[in-house]
Design an enzyme around this catalytic site. Structure first.
Site, short mmCIF file in Angstrom:
data_model
loop_
_atom_site.label_atom_id
_atom_site.label_comp_id
_atom_site.label_asym_id
_atom_site.label_seq_id
_atom_site.Cartn_x
_atom_site.Cartn_y
_atom_site.Cartn_z
N LYS A 161 0.84 -1.15 -0.18
CA LYS A 161 -0.02 0.11 0.10
C LYS A 161 0.95 1.11 0.12
O LYS A 161 0.63 2.15 -0.63
CB LYS A 161 -0.96 0.01 1.37
CG LYS A 161 -2.03 -0.92 1.17
CD LYS A 161 -2.94 -1.38 2.33
CE LYS A 161 -3.62 -2.44 2.11
NZ LYS A 161 -4.80 -2.85 3.52
N GLN A 172 -4.77 -1.88 9.55
CA GLN A 172 -4.91 -3.07 9.04
C GLN A 172 -5.39 -4.36 9.73
O GLN A 172 -5.11 -4.52 10.91
CB GLN A 172 -3.33 -3.37 8.45
CG GLN A 172 -2.78 -4.67 7.78
CD GLN A 172 -3.48 -4.80 6.29
OE1 GLN A 172 -3.42 -3.68 5.67
NE2 GLN A 172 -3.77 -5.55 5.84
N ASP A 207 -11.04 2.42 4.04
CA ASP A 207 -11.61 1.23 3.84
C ASP A 207 -13.06 1.11 3.43
O ASP A 207 -13.35 -0.07 3.06
CB ASP A 207 -10.85 0.26 4.97
CG ASP A 207 -9.70 -0.44 4.87
OD1 ASP A 207 -9.58 -1.02 3.75
OD2 ASP A 207 -9.31 -0.73 5.90
N1 GUN Z 1 -6.92 -7.37 5.60
C1 GUN Z 1 -7.41 -7.99 4.67
N2 GUN Z 1 -8.01 -7.23 3.99
C2 GUN Z 1 -8.02 -5.82 4.33
C3 GUN Z 1 -8.54 -4.70 3.95
O1 GUN Z 1 -9.27 -4.54 2.64
N3 GUN Z 1 -8.47 -3.82 4.75
C4 GUN Z 1 -7.64 -3.78 6.04
N4 GUN Z 1 -7.54 -2.72 6.82
N5 GUN Z 1 -7.37 -4.96 6.22
C5 GUN Z 1 -7.40 -5.87 5.74
#
Ligand code: GUN
Length: 275
Positions: A49, A93, A116
């Protein structure tokens, strides 16, 4: 043989558009990613990211905390970020350690910084058909990929396999918004194969090799969100590519399908600034 939906190539196109969008803003978006503990997969995702953000001109900061951080400590970090006008996006996350209530943490993020799209205000708006500040990245990225290949959704039978808050549930709502007829399947669904046979579009987000029926609908579209290692250590997805691809019309590869689209879609979200 099916057309391969090239998530990698499409993600580069999306990232180019995001880069252009960012260059026209009168502010630099700043995404803060919170990583708790030392889950190796999470570390990789978070670094990906950050790299993508750099590519499109979005400032990003990774805040790393040890596995023993308390829920209250994490809540106060988020409160500070909510009040910081230099921070335009906050992403925690997942997964979080068990002693931390994930829902409490997600709810503490300002909905206007919730890149998100997991905050109840954003999820609630999605359910009500009101524009949320952000749509969840994976389903939004899947729709971008389907649109890139002009795959029709209006009036089509879409089957979503998996009912997670991150993918399955928002995916179903977003497909409904695009006038698809949506069926949700999950671990208790009976006759999954019979349902898959009726699908014009299958979106599978389970994490197990679950879509392996030969008799998929001719020219249907298979979107594979799953990514895991098989017994030989090879990256694979929910869909048995060899069984399904001779009949279906479109299919995403694993890797190189939904994964890169999720990141590009997240960057699109991170380029949205609500201050
Ligand atoms: N863990 C797995 N997929 C995601 C996601 O799309 N966002 C976040 N914050 N954590 C994740």
């Amino acid at each position: 043989m099916a057309v391969i939906l090239d998530g990698k190539a499409t993600s580069l196109k999306v990232l180019d558009k995001v880069k252009e969008r960012v260059s026209k803003l009168n502010t630099t978006p700043h995404l803060v990613v919170i990583l708790v503990g030392d889950n190796p997969a999470s570390k990789i995702y978070v670094n990906n990211k950050k790299k993508a953000a750099e590519k499109v001109g979005i400032k990003s900061t990774i805040l790393e905390f040890g596995v023993n951080i308390t829920e209250n400590e994490l809540l106060s970090e988020i409160a500070m970020l909510n009040n910081d006008n230099d921070v335009t996006g906050i992403l925690v996350q997942l997964p979080l350690p068990e002693h931390i209530d994930k829902n409490k943490i997600i709810t503490s993020i300002s909905p206007k910084k919730d890149v998100d799209g997991f905050h109840p205000e954003n999820g609630g708006k999605l359910l009500l058909g009101v524009e949320p500040y952000f749509y969840p990245a994976t389903p939004q990225g899947i729709l971008m990929l389907l649109d890139e290949y002009n795959i029709e959704l209006d009036g089509k039978n879409a089957v979503v396999v998996g009912r997670s808050n991150i993918v399955g549930k928002p995916m179903a709502q977003m497909l409904l918004k695009r006038n698809a007829t949506v069926t949700m399947c999950h671990s208790h669904t009976q006759n999954l194969n019979e349902i898959i046979k009726t699908a014009d579009i299958v979106i599978s987000a389970v994490g197990k090799k679950i879509i392996r029926c030969k008799m998929v609908k001719k020219n249907s579209c298979m979107i594979d969100v799953g990514i895991f290692r098989d017994n030989n250590g090879k990256l694979t997805g929910d869909v048995d590519f060899d069984i399904v691809s001779p009949t279906c019309g479109f299919i995403t590869p694993v890797p190189g399908g939904v994964g890169p689209m999720t990141i590009a879609s997240l960057m699109y979200n991170a380029s949205k600034v609500y201050l």
